[in-house]
Write a protein that holds these residues in place. Sequence first.
Motif, mmCIF file in Angstrom:
data_model
loop_
_atom_site.group_PDB
_atom_site.id
_atom_site.type_symbol
_atom_site.label_atom_id
_atom_site.label_comp_id
_atom_site.label_asym_id
_atom_site.label_seq_id
_atom_site.Cartn_x
_atom_site.Cartn_y
_atom_site.Cartn_z
ATOM 1 N N GLY A 1 0.865 -1.291 0.085
ATOM 2 C CA GLY A 1 0.016 -0.015 0.062
ATOM 3 C C GLY A 1 0.941 1.278 -0.082
ATOM 4 N N LEU A 2 2.072 1.354 -0.341
ATOM 5 C CA LEU A 2 2.814 2.647 -0.220
ATOM 6 C C LEU A 2 2.752 3.075 -1.634
ATOM 7 N N TYR A 3 2.873 4.428 -1.404
ATOM 8 C CA TYR A 3 3.083 5.411 -2.750
ATOM 9 C C TYR A 3 4.401 5.155 -3.044
ATOM 10 N N ILE A 4 4.477 5.806 -4.507
ATOM 11 C CA ILE A 4 5.886 5.916 -5.134
ATOM 12 C C ILE A 4 6.230 7.276 -5.497
ATOM 13 N N GLY A 5 7.276 7.819 -4.968
ATOM 14 C CA GLY A 5 7.267 9.374 -5.424
ATOM 15 C C GLY A 5 8.525 9.213 -6.581
ATOM 16 N N VAL A 6 7.996 10.257 -7.649
ATOM 17 C CA VAL A 6 8.905 10.286 -8.721
ATOM 18 C C VAL A 6 9.442 11.735 -9.091
ATOM 19 N N ASN A 7 10.624 11.819 -9.471
ATOM 20 C CA ASN A 7 10.886 13.318 -9.516
ATOM 21 C C ASN A 7 11.765 13.386 -10.791
ATOM 22 N N GLY A 8 12.638 14.228 -10.800
ATOM 23 C CA GLY A 8 13.199 14.321 -12.204
ATOM 24 C C GLY A 8 14.268 13.361 -12.659
ATOM 25 N N ILE A 9 14.499 12.455 -11.763
ATOM 26 C CA ILE A 9 15.536 11.367 -12.328
ATOM 27 C C ILE A 9 14.712 10.750 -13.454
ATOM 28 N N VAL A 10 13.534 10.488 -13.438
ATOM 29 C CA VAL A 10 12.786 10.100 -14.599
ATOM 30 C C VAL A 10 13.466 10.229 -15.993
ATOM 31 N N LEU B 1 -1.494 4.058 -11.420
ATOM 32 C CA LEU B 1 -1.678 5.412 -11.120
ATOM 33 C C LEU B 1 -2.105 5.820 -9.599
ATOM 34 N N LYS B 2 -2.700 4.772 -9.033
ATOM 35 C CA LYS B 2 -3.225 5.039 -7.905
ATOM 36 C C LYS B 2 -2.221 5.073 -6.425
ATOM 37 N N ASN B 3 -1.077 4.767 -7.051
ATOM 38 C CA ASN B 3 0.199 4.713 -6.121
ATOM 39 C C ASN B 3 1.211 5.739 -6.470
ATOM 40 N N LEU B 4 0.827 6.570 -7.377
ATOM 41 C CA LEU B 4 2.025 7.635 -8.054
ATOM 42 C C LEU B 4 1.781 8.966 -7.073
ATOM 43 N N VAL B 5 2.993 9.475 -6.887
ATOM 44 C CA VAL B 5 2.938 11.089 -6.305
ATOM 45 C C VAL B 5 4.079 11.637 -6.872
ATOM 46 N N LEU B 6 3.979 12.900 -7.133
ATOM 47 C CA LEU B 6 5.184 13.664 -7.864
ATOM 48 C C LEU B 6 5.804 14.431 -6.692
ATOM 49 N N GLU B 7 7.132 14.720 -7.048
ATOM 50 C CA GLU B 7 7.803 15.419 -6.101
ATOM 51 C C GLU B 7 9.215 16.159 -6.847
ATOM 52 N N THR B 8 9.947 16.856 -6.439
ATOM 53 C CA THR B 8 11.220 17.272 -6.999
ATOM 54 C C THR B 8 12.406 16.930 -6.057
ATOM 55 N N THR C 1 -2.261 14.647 -7.296
ATOM 56 C CA THR C 1 -2.595 15.526 -6.435
ATOM 57 C C THR C 1 -3.371 15.052 -5.320
ATOM 58 N N SER C 2 -4.610 14.271 -5.691
ATOM 59 C CA SER C 2 -5.443 13.569 -4.846
ATOM 60 C C SER C 2 -4.833 12.242 -4.099
ATOM 61 N N ASN C 3 -3.900 11.653 -4.706
ATOM 62 C CA ASN C 3 -3.121 10.598 -4.002
ATOM 63 C C ASN C 3 -2.198 11.184 -2.719
ATOM 64 N N ALA C 4 -1.961 12.453 -3.218
ATOM 65 C CA ALA C 4 -0.926 12.914 -2.174
ATOM 66 C C ALA C 4 -1.750 13.462 -0.808
ATOM 67 N N GLN C 5 -2.934 14.193 -1.440
ATOM 68 C CA GLN C 5 -3.958 14.838 -0.508
ATOM 69 C C GLN C 5 -4.417 13.728 0.427
ATOM 70 N N GLN C 6 -4.605 12.307 -0.109
ATOM 71 C CA GLN C 6 -5.205 11.335 0.641
ATOM 72 C C GLN C 6 -3.978 10.690 1.718
ATOM 73 N N LEU C 7 -2.589 10.601 1.134
ATOM 74 C CA LEU C 7 -1.580 10.105 2.121
ATOM 75 C C LEU C 7 -1.471 10.928 3.090
ATOM 76 N N PHE C 8 -1.173 12.461 3.071
ATOM 77 C CA PHE C 8 -0.860 13.196 3.959
ATOM 78 C C PHE C 8 -2.061 13.792 4.751
ATOM 79 N N GLY C 9 -3.209 13.449 4.254
ATOM 80 C CA GLY C 9 -4.387 13.964 5.139
ATOM 81 C C GLY C 9 -4.787 15.621 4.866
ATOM 82 N N VAL C 10 -4.253 16.094 3.792
ATOM 83 C CA VAL C 10 -4.578 17.575 3.521
ATOM 84 C C VAL C 10 -5.376 17.996 2.543
#
Length: 273
Positions: A188-197, A214-221, A264-273
């Motif tokens: 059930g973990l999310y996967i953070g993808v950044n510029g490395i891709v 897609l349900k596990n994907l979050v974006l980051e830098t 965005t909605s994955n991240a909101q769900q994960l962090f409760g924001v």
Amino acid sequence: VELFDTHCHIQSAGSSAGERSTRELWAKAGDTSVDDIVARAHDKGVTRMICVGCDFKDSELAIECVKNRENMWASIGIHPHEAKITLDNGLLEPFAALATRPKVVAVGETGLDYFYNHSPREAQLEVLKFQMQLALDNDLPMIFHVREAFSDFWPVFDEFSTKTRPIRGVLHSFTDTQVNLEKAVSRGLYIGVNGIVTFAKVPKQQEMYRSIPLKNLVLETDAPFLTPVPYRGSICEPYHVETTANFLSDIRGEQLEELAQATTSNAQQLFGV
Ligand SMILES: [Zn+2]
């Protein structure tokens, strides 16, 4: 489109405090301030950010940074590189007290780094376990940094994460194998993808990025690090999430709007924001 940078270190921009390597990189960017960085992010639709702490002081700084800023939150963490020095200075207890401060939404970044081994492995493991318990005690998700260390990471994760009290979290800056991707997704973990891709050349790795559900994907830098192509050589900022989102939308064959909305909605769900 609205994008969410789930992992940046902008709290030390223009500051004399904060984690050393991050702060030094920001200093190279000149007189950049957090307000400038946030404004540039908003211009590109990056409207939400999590400032991630890497040691005790850096975590305090992250909390301070998000205090009066809308749609920004803090994560408190002891990076595996900082494990030994944190133990040596007796800073785990004062660090733990930060978990209940306002706008703290996660514990991390924490994890294991056997690529650099800046801290001995025993210290990394001790500090990781401490933070897992802290996250459970405060019902917070976690931000993990795991490099060349999954064979030690999964047993620790499975020891702390139980059916009744699962550990929620994200594997930040994930670059590993299909096998570890599947292990993460099954937990059930999310996967953070950044510029490395954008500069990952190995076909197997490209395939792995395409296969993240897609349900596990979050974006980051990971700003100020890991600037995406074609901006290599300049300092990474949260606005670069837009470049990574476009790149991912191309290689995964998803519309940008769909990718943005889901991540965005994955991240909101994960962090409760
Ligand atoms: Zn980071």
